[in-house]
Design an enzyme around this catalytic site. Structure first.
Site, short mmCIF file in Angstrom:
data_model
loop_
_atom_site.label_atom_id
_atom_site.label_comp_id
_atom_site.label_asym_id
_atom_site.label_seq_id
_atom_site.Cartn_x
_atom_site.Cartn_y
_atom_site.Cartn_z
N THR A 206 0.94 -1.10 0.09
CA THR A 206 0.12 0.02 -0.09
C THR A 206 0.99 1.23 0.09
O THR A 206 2.17 1.14 0.43
CB THR A 206 -0.90 0.05 1.48
OG1 THR A 206 -1.86 -1.06 1.16
CG2 THR A 206 -1.49 1.28 1.44
N THR A 257 -0.96 -0.03 6.78
CA THR A 257 -0.57 -1.06 5.91
C THR A 257 -0.60 -2.62 6.52
O THR A 257 -0.34 -2.38 7.56
CB THR A 257 0.62 -0.89 4.81
OG1 THR A 257 0.89 -1.86 4.06
CG2 THR A 257 1.77 -0.55 5.98
N GLY A 260 -5.80 -6.03 5.88
CA GLY A 260 -6.78 -4.74 6.02
C GLY A 260 -7.96 -5.30 6.88
O GLY A 260 -8.47 -4.54 7.58
N1 ASP Z 1 -3.94 -3.00 3.76
C1 ASP Z 1 -4.11 -3.23 2.46
C2 ASP Z 1 -5.35 -3.99 2.13
O1 ASP Z 1 -5.75 -4.83 2.94
C3 ASP Z 1 -2.68 -4.25 1.87
C4 ASP Z 1 -1.34 -3.88 2.44
O2 ASP Z 1 -1.35 -2.79 3.11
O3 ASP Z 1 -0.50 -4.67 2.51
O4 ASP Z 1 -6.04 -3.94 1.27
#
Ligand code: ASP
Length: 345
Positions: A206, A257, A260
């Protein structure tokens, strides 16, 4: 909401003829006086995960550091010109969205139907104004669309086709899906669909930015392609205000990040702010409590970048690392890719 102002500041408002409401709108929530900043004024991240030393070629390492540095330079230039902190976080995230090395905009991961569905959100600490978009397919820079939702619609959160159409109607750069295609993300999708025994697929990432100006205004922005091979329609934490993004001039600006679903369930970003506001924890302790205790308690991992209104930055992560960088008020830029470059605070 009525806020009390220091007597001297209130008198000054009377002298220059501002009404109470005009004055409150022109001031940061905390009513803190403008001052010279010393600490961090802008930080960015490129996702939580692990980048072991030796796993990147020198060219790849340079590409990551160049991307982070360009994002920091772009945002810092705006802060120096006394532009709104929202401009700084949006511009920094735009740079990372346009960079194919990061999972946002160009370079976003594929979902299970081999499409990109993009999520983003932005928040202004002074008045808690927010904008968010989820599952957009055609918007080149989802963070700019999130800001447009905030500023040009009566809403906070728009999703799917309606959000893409809103972008088109408002002149936000619109694109076909092939713009987002990269070989690396395609290979990751194939690896996820046909896992090889023992191989650990890279799935997330992210980008985000948080900023602070000399009047102690903060803002936060987060943009992502989500998780490789995610179910079509799945929405992660990144566009969810309070989970993936939060900014409040009384406390902190945050971009998250990681997994999620766990950041949504723990309302991670807002929880950090609440620990600061109500339990009076410093940013490092508040962020570490959520990232290293509450999110792992749900069996998940991730990290945040969190910047308080005095320029203290925390980058806790329960993954091995979090790709990040920051710039201090004097313009000095630091980038951190590897586990051993990133302190655990
Ligand atoms: N947080 C993001 C999601 O779940 C993915 C990530 O940050 O790795 O979409």
């Amino acid at each position: 909401m009525r806020r009390s102002l220091p007597v001297s500041v209130g008198l000054a408002a009377l002298v220059i003829g501002l009404s109470g409401s005009q004055f409150a709108a022109a001031m940061p929530v905390r009513g803190a006086p403008a001052s010279d900043l010393r600490g961090v004024v802008l930080a960015v991240h490129g996702g939580a995960g692990s980048v072991p030393r030796g796993s990147l070629t020198p060219e790849e390492e340079k590409a990551y550091r160049d991307g982070l540095t360009k994002a920091l330079r772009t945002g810092y230039a705006l802060i120096k010109q006394n532009k709104p902190v929202l401009d700084a976080v949006e511009a920094a995230v735009n740079v990372l969205e346009d960079d194919p090395n990061f999972n946002a905009g160009k370079g976003a991961v594929f979902n299970a139907d081999a499409e990109q569905e993009l999520d983003a959100s932005i928040m202004n600490g002074r008045d808690l104004r927010s904008g968010a978009v989820a599952g957009v397919h055609h918007t080149k820079n989802p963070i700019s669309l999130a800001r447009l939702v905030m500023e040009k619609s009566p809403h906070v959160f728009m999703a799917g086709k309606g959000a893409d159409d809103f972008a088109l109607r408002n002149g936000v750069p619109y694109t076909t899906q092939d713009y987002f295609w990269t070989q690396r993300r395609w290979d990751q999708l194939m690896d996820a669909k046909h896992p090889k025994p023992g191989a650990k697929a890279e799935t997330g990432g992210t980008v985000g930015a948080i900023a602070l100006d000399r009047s102690h205004n903060v803002a936060a922005a987060t943009s992502t392609g989500g998780l490789t091979n995610k179910q079509p329609g799945r929405v992660g934490d990144s566009p969810v205000i309070g989970a993936g993004t939060y900014a409040d001039n009384r406390t902190v600006a945050i971009s998250s990040t990681g997994t999620g679903e766990a950041f949504i369930r723990t309302v991670a970003a807002h929880d950090i702010s609440a620990l600061m506001q109500y339990a009076h924890l410093p940013v490092t302790k508040a962020a570490a409590t959520v990232v290293n205790e509450k999110v792992p308690a749900l069996g998940a991992t991730g990290g945040v970048i969190a910047l308080d209104t005095r320029g203290n930055l925390a980058t806790p992560h329960s993954t091995k690392g979090i790709i990040n960088g920051y710039v201090t008020a004097d313009g000095k830029i630091t980038t951190r890719l590897y586990d051993d470059e990133t302190p655990t605070s």
